[in-house]
Design a protein around this motif. Structure first.
Motif, PDB file in Angstrom:
ATOM      1  N   GLY B 415       0.848  -1.191   0.000  1.00  0.00           N
ATOM      2  CA  GLY B 415       0.000   0.000   0.000  1.00  0.00           C
ATOM      3  C   GLY B 415       0.878   1.234   0.000  1.00  0.00           C
ATOM      4  N   CYS B 416       1.689   1.358   1.035  1.00  0.00           N
ATOM      5  CA  CYS B 416       2.585   2.497   1.127  1.00  0.00           C
ATOM      6  C   CYS B 416       3.763   2.109   2.014  1.00  0.00           C
ATOM      7  N   ASP B 417       4.947   2.179   1.466  1.00  0.00           N
ATOM      8  CA  ASP B 417       6.132   1.765   2.224  1.00  0.00           C
ATOM      9  C   ASP B 417       6.398   2.666   3.410  1.00  0.00           C
ATOM     10  N   THR B 418       6.052   3.930   3.270  1.00  0.00           N
ATOM     11  CA  THR B 418       6.313   4.877   4.350  1.00  0.00           C
ATOM     12  C   THR B 418       5.510   4.510   5.600  1.00  0.00           C
ATOM     13  N   MET B 419       4.211   4.278   5.389  1.00  0.00           N
ATOM     14  CA  MET B 419       3.355   3.873   6.506  1.00  0.00           C
ATOM     15  C   MET B 419       3.818   2.539   7.075  1.00  0.00           C
ATOM     16  N   ALA B 420       4.183   1.640   6.179  1.00  0.00           N
ATOM     17  CA  ALA B 420       4.578   0.302   6.607  1.00  0.00           C
ATOM     18  C   ALA B 420       5.831   0.352   7.469  1.00  0.00           C
ATOM     19  N   THR B 421       6.732   1.286   7.152  1.00  0.00           N
ATOM     20  CA  THR B 421       7.948   1.414   7.935  1.00  0.00           C
ATOM     21  C   THR B 421       7.608   1.776   9.383  1.00  0.00           C
ATOM     22  N   LEU B 422       6.558   2.587   9.532  1.00  0.00           N
ATOM     23  CA  LEU B 422       6.085   2.890  10.887  1.00  0.00           C
ATOM     24  C   LEU B 422       5.548   1.644  11.574  1.00  0.00           C
ATOM     25  N   THR B 423       4.849   0.817  10.788  1.00  0.00           N
ATOM     26  CA  THR B 423       4.239  -0.384  11.354  1.00  0.00           C
ATOM     27  C   THR B 423       5.289  -1.382  11.846  1.00  0.00           C
ATOM     28  N   ALA B 424       6.515  -1.228  11.358  1.00  0.00           N
ATOM     29  CA  ALA B 424       7.583  -2.135  11.808  1.00  0.00           C
ATOM     30  C   ALA B 424       7.720  -2.088  13.324  1.00  0.00           C
ATOM     31  N   ARG B 425       7.088  -1.101  13.958  1.00  0.00           N
ATOM     32  CA  ARG B 425       7.125  -1.034  15.421  1.00  0.00           C
ATOM     33  C   ARG B 425       6.508  -2.247  16.099  1.00  0.00           C
ATOM     34  N   VAL B 426       5.620  -2.934  15.409  1.00  0.00           N
ATOM     35  CA  VAL B 426       5.020  -4.094  16.065  1.00  0.00           C
ATOM     36  C   VAL B 426       6.017  -5.244  16.199  1.00  0.00           C
ATOM     37  N   MET B 427       7.114  -5.162  15.445  1.00  0.00           N
ATOM     38  CA  MET B 427       8.138  -6.197  15.593  1.00  0.00           C
ATOM     39  C   MET B 427       8.809  -5.975  16.955  1.00  0.00           C
ATOM     40  N   GLU B 428       9.217  -7.090  17.571  1.00  0.00           N
ATOM     41  CA  GLU B 428       9.651  -6.943  18.949  1.00  0.00           C
ATOM     42  C   GLU B 428      11.133  -6.672  19.143  1.00  0.00           C
ATOM     43  N   THR B 429      11.951  -7.118  18.208  1.00  0.00           N
ATOM     44  CA  THR B 429      13.382  -6.907  18.433  1.00  0.00           C
ATOM     45  C   THR B 429      13.952  -5.923  17.420  1.00  0.00           C
ATOM     46  N   ARG B 430      15.068  -5.329  17.801  1.00  0.00           N
ATOM     47  CA  ARG B 430      15.720  -4.334  16.959  1.00  0.00           C
ATOM     48  C   ARG B 430      16.119  -4.960  15.629  1.00  0.00           C
ATOM     49  N   LYS B 431      16.618  -6.168  15.702  1.00  0.00           N
ATOM     50  CA  LYS B 431      17.064  -6.844  14.503  1.00  0.00           C
ATOM     51  C   LYS B 431      15.927  -6.969  13.492  1.00  0.00           C
ATOM     52  N   GLU B 432      14.769  -7.418  13.967  1.00  0.00           N
ATOM     53  CA  GLU B 432      13.639  -7.598  13.065  1.00  0.00           C
ATOM     54  C   GLU B 432      13.198  -6.271  12.459  1.00  0.00           C
ATOM     55  N   LYS B 433      13.221  -5.224  13.288  1.00  0.00           N
ATOM     56  CA  LYS B 433      12.820  -3.924  12.782  1.00  0.00           C
ATOM     57  C   LYS B 433      13.743  -3.480  11.657  1.00  0.00           C
ATOM     58  N   ILE B 434      15.051  -3.692  11.845  1.00  0.00           N
ATOM     59  CA  ILE B 434      16.001  -3.255  10.826  1.00  0.00           C
ATOM     60  C   ILE B 434      15.807  -4.047   9.543  1.00  0.00           C
ATOM     61  N   VAL B 435      15.673  -5.352   9.666  1.00  0.00           N
ATOM     62  CA  VAL B 435      15.529  -6.169   8.464  1.00  0.00           C
ATOM     63  C   VAL B 435      14.252  -5.781   7.713  1.00  0.00           C
ATOM     64  N   VAL B 436      13.166  -5.609   8.460  1.00  0.00           N
ATOM     65  CA  VAL B 436      11.902  -5.242   7.806  1.00  0.00           C
ATOM     66  C   VAL B 436      12.020  -3.882   7.120  1.00  0.00           C
ATOM     67  N   THR B 437      12.611  -2.913   7.807  1.00  0.00           N
ATOM     68  CA  THR B 437      12.783  -1.584   7.205  1.00  0.00           C
ATOM     69  C   THR B 437      13.600  -1.672   5.925  1.00  0.00           C
TER      70      THR B 437
END
Lengths: 229, 655
Positions: B415-437
């Motif tokens: 839908g929109c990568d910008t919004m989705a990057t915010l949603t990466a907050r639901v990931m619990e660890t820093r590593k997952e957030k970085i990979v998803v971003t």
């Protein structure tokens, strides 16, 4: 049974009781002679402490008690028997938590349950880490091997068939965050779950909540099947 | 003890809406404040706080819509937000939204609110859904058991909202209290004596600390001395030492037992809820075998609606019809008549003109695609299919070192990568957030771009489409796999709430689509104009020629594309969908052969989505991490394109 033998056994049982109490006090962080005297039901607790100290099972320093290696082993076996007995009564016969203490006390002594029998019970129950009161059960030889030769009563969630209902008996995870996460979603001992599917991930339903779980977690959730009526 | 209705509103007082994930907090929020907060049918739609205002006692009171939590002891970033509002804001009243059929889980939060000593009321939402499953809740008994007002509602049908409004002036403190056993209670008492005064009770903070709440640390540091904090830590360790299981778990367990008891008293199951169509469909959608045809059908319908109807039919109508036949010739005519200066004429209607390029691309090529995509996507979001998709692809993600939960941000990225990057907050660890971003920035094409791309590929061949899809997926997979190997840290567990499948509510789809289109017009169109102005200026001062020459070894030599494509890549740095639109125009003009179309599209797909996305990356992951990603992404995009070109040539493939 002749009088001498049962008298000796009676003395041994009293020692067992005290060792058990000391173990429990130690878990609470307060194994002192004063506390033992306060909490023991044995009117001669002070005397027995001296006896077991003399026989090298425990030593005391400024009123604080610690086990010798021999004493530690013996106490550990007593505790393991007692708590496994509680689990057994609780899971198999579904006796209420409040009423399992007395019979479990009887079962904890060496002359009642031999080492082999204890290991079989442990295996049968799926090597539970805690008793129904959630105190830790010391591990035995069988747990280290995690033998499943006997068909256990309590199995990991992964052993259930799709569509079966089961009650969670314990969750054997060493990760705190995992236990926290699961409990916040309602997955705790006592919850009833139904297994919906195993692939691509495990899906269980508890109450009106449907949860997807990775296999790794499902393996750690140990359940007892509920037989359809 | 407490006065029950203090209708006097003090300045700065707020109302906070809290509750489990996916219980309809945002719906209730919108009904109270008239502000639209995105509503969907999956947990984690709201990751930041939305505020609105509500007239109470003649004064405006601020209302917070908070991210959903299962317990007020936070485990991820979005959950911290919710707890912090209760801890730090002057909350007049908490409105706890509970899913009526999942009362048991809601009560866990109820108990924590009661412990905090905050006034709150309970909204039993989705009352209709509980009913259709044959579940009844005795609200009077429940109100008595938890000692506060209970209001049954059906948010999407606006039922019960009047009663809710009437209750908002109340200030009821719950009488509920739980004992956690002497060992924990003793610890609570010891901690209470050390804790400072705050907006919530010492007891509740003591319990959070015992439960091992790391996120309280900054707050403690602000209020206590290091030696006091040290004492607190020692007490926590001491109490934990008396238990085999983590204290957080013991505490949760006690609460659940209590809530189970309350639930048993007030719940009635008056019929066995049979399996309805939606239940069965929901099952099939995540079934190991049937889930695959369901997925294919969903993809096919999406393609038909967005790729064919949106990107071909509508674009054809707008671009060739409206803009090509009417607007552009008309504007050209007008400018010829009214603007004698060729410079300004070109600025509007030239090759790089604001009307002929920026507006034509953004309104005629991208808008229809984005519009249709937003509609389709809204339906998917509201139906509850997305979490099921997460289950279907969980295994693939696991191979990558991520888990199924990462699917949500990735799918939202469509839908929109910008919004989705915010949603990466639901990931619990820093590593997952970085990979998803990283994966979002690198590989996941957003709706605008996807539309243009599908439009172009549809014109080439099915094989070309398949090739593009496979390459992009392969790249995402490889980079994800390597990144999770390289980046240190832990992965979190995959435990995931599956919402029931629901029939989307039309008004919500309309609202959501309109607010997204509005956002697109506000954010994307200005950037298109800026991009066009840059190209126009470069062209006029002769720089474009020079850049094309300089970039020629890469664009022409390495990628095997015509020199003209340089301009598209140039604006692609601003927004990759704009770059794609430039390629679209080139392809339409017959300047790209099928091989070149695929190579250029793969390259532009791997660009950073847009400037806004970059800013969010910086904000969420930090400057250094974001720049590191960008430094990797652009060269890598060209590398993949070049390698593809080389392979196609080597194998002599003609698409």
């Amino acid at each position: 049974m002749d009088y001498q033998r049962s008298k000796a056994q009676f003395e041994e049982d009293r020692i067992d009781e005290l060792l058990e109490l000391i173990w429990m006090l130690r878990e609470e962080g307060d194994a002192t002679i004063d506390n033992v005297k306060k909490r023991s039901e044995d009117p001669q607790a002070g005397h027995i402490i001296n006896v077991i100290e003399a026989s090298g099972l425990i030593s005391s320093d400024h009123g604080k008690i610690s086990f010798s290696e021999k004493g530690e082993k013996r106490a550990e076996r007593i505790i393991r028997r007692h708590r496994l007995a509680e689990r057994l009564l609780f899971e198999v016969f579904e006796i209420e938590e409040k009423q399992i203490e007395d019979p479990a006390c009887e079962l904890e002594h060496t002359h009642v349950l031999s080492e082999v029998v204890v290991d079989s019970i442990c295996t049968f129950l799926g090597h539970p880490p805690t008793c129904p009161h959630r105190k830790v059960i010391p591990r035995g030889e069988c747990c280290r091997k995690f033998s499943l030769e006997m068909k256990p009563l309590v199995v990991p969630l992964t052993e259930l068939q799709v569509g079966e209902d089961a009650r969670i008996v314990f969750i054997s995870s060493k990760y705190h965050a995992r236990l926290d996460r699961l409990s916040s979603l309602g997955i705790i001992p006592g919850s009833i779950v139904r297994l919906h599917q195993k692939q691509p991930t495990y899906v269980v339903k508890t109450g009106e909540t449907e949860l997807a779980l990775d296999r790794e977690l499902a393996k750690e959730i140990c359940v007892k099947k509920i037989m359809p009526e | 003890m407490h006065n029950h209705d203090s209708a006097v509103v003090k300045p700065g007082e707020k109302i906070a809406i809290v509750g489990n994930p996916n219980v309809g907090k945002s719906v209730i929020f919108a009904l109270l404040t008239g502000r639209y907060a995105t509503v969907s049918n999956y947990p984690g739609t709201t990751v930041t706080v939305t505020t609105g205002s509500y007239k109470l006692g003649g004064k405006d009171v601020q209302v917070f819509d908070t991210p959903g939590v299962n317990t007020l002891i936070p485990m991820s970033e979005d959950e911290v937000v919710t707890r912090d509002i209760l801890l730090k804001e002057s909350v007049r009243l908490v409105v706890q939204v509970v899913d009526a059929k999942n009362l048991n889980r809601g009560l866990q939060i109820t108990m924590q609110l009661a412990e905090m000593g905050l006034p709150f009321i309970v909204v039993l939402n989705m009352w209709d859904e509980a009913h259709s499953r044959g579940i009844g809740v005795n609200t009077e008994k429940l109100a008595a058991a938890i000692g506060t007002t209970v209001i049954p509602t059906v948010g999407v049908e606006k039922k019960g909202i009047k009663e809710l409004r009437e209750s908002l002036s109340e200030k009821r403190y719950s009488s509920l209290s739980i004992s956690y056993g002497s060992l924990i209670e003793d610890g609570v008492e010891r901690l209470e004596s050390l804790l400072p005064d705050s907006r919530i009770s010492r007891r509740s903070i003591a319990l959070m600390l015992l439960a091992g709440d790391e996120s309280l640390k900054p707050w403690l540091k602000d209020h206590l001395t290091p030696s006091e904090i040290n004492k607190i830590e020692l007490i926590c360790q001491d109490v934990q030492g008396k238990f085999y299981e983590p204290l957080g778990y013991v505490i949760n367990h006690t609460r659940l037992k209590r809530s189970g008891k309350v639930t048993d008293e007030v719940f009635s199951k008056y019929q066995k809820g049979g399996n309805t169509i939606s239940v069965n469909l929901g099952r099939w959608a995540m079934h190991p075998v049937w889930g695959i045809p369901v997925l294919l059908i969903v993809l096919f319908l999406m393609y038909e609606f967005v790729g064919v109807f949106g990107a071909q039919t509508l674009v054809g109508l707008l671009e060739n019809g409206l803009f090509g036949n009417y607007i552009n010739p008309f504007m050209k005519f007008l400018t010829v008549v009214f603007i004698p200066d060729s410079f300004f004429r070109d600025l509007l209607v030239g090759e790089y003109g604001i009307i002929t390029m920026a507006l034509t691309y953004s309104m005629a090529i991208i808008l229809p695609v984005v519009g249709t995509f937003f509609i389709a996507f809204g339906i998917l979001e509201d139906s509850g299919y997305l979490p099921r998709l997460a289950i279907m692809v969980h295994k693939i993600f696991k191979l990558m070192g991520l888990h199924g939960k990462a699917v949500l941000p990735m799918v939202l990225g469509l839908g929109c990568d910008t919004m989705a990057t915010l949603t990466a907050r639901v990931m619990e660890t820093r590593k997952e957030k970085i990979v998803v971003t990283l994966l979002l920035a690198l590989g996941v094409p957003c709706s605008a771009q996807l539309g243009v791309i599908l439009g172009m590929l549809g014109g080439v061949s099915f094989t070309a489409t398949l090739l593009w899809v496979s390459i992009v997926i392969l790249v995402i997979f490889l980079v994800g796999f390597l990144a999770s190997k390289v980046i240190k840290g832990e992965s979190s567990d995959f435990v995931f709430d599956i919402p029931p499948l629901r029939v989307p509510v039309l008004s919500n789809i309309v609202f959501k689509t309109l607010s997204r289109i509005e956002w697109y017009l506000k954010e994307a169109v200005p950037l298109f104009i800026v991009g066009t102005l840059i190209l126009f200026t470069l062209d006029k001062i002769g720089m474009l020629n020079i850049i094309e020459k300089v970039a020629s070894p890469v664009v022409v030599g390495f990628l095997g594309l015509p020199q003209k494509a340089t301009g598209a890549f140039l604006v692609g740095f601003l927004r990759r969908d704009y770059g794609a639109a430039g390629l679209f125009a080139l392809a339409e003009a017959g300047q790209l052969n099928p091989n070149q179309v695929v190579v250029s599209l793969v390259t532009i797909t791997l660009f950073v989505p847009c400037v806004a996305n970059l800013l969010v990356m910086v904000k969420e992951r930090g400057f250094a991490t974001a720049i590191g990603m960008v430094a990797f992404i652009f060269p890598f995009a060209f590398l993949v394109g070049g390698v593809l070109n080389y392979i196609l040539n080597m194998l002599g493939v003609e698409l």
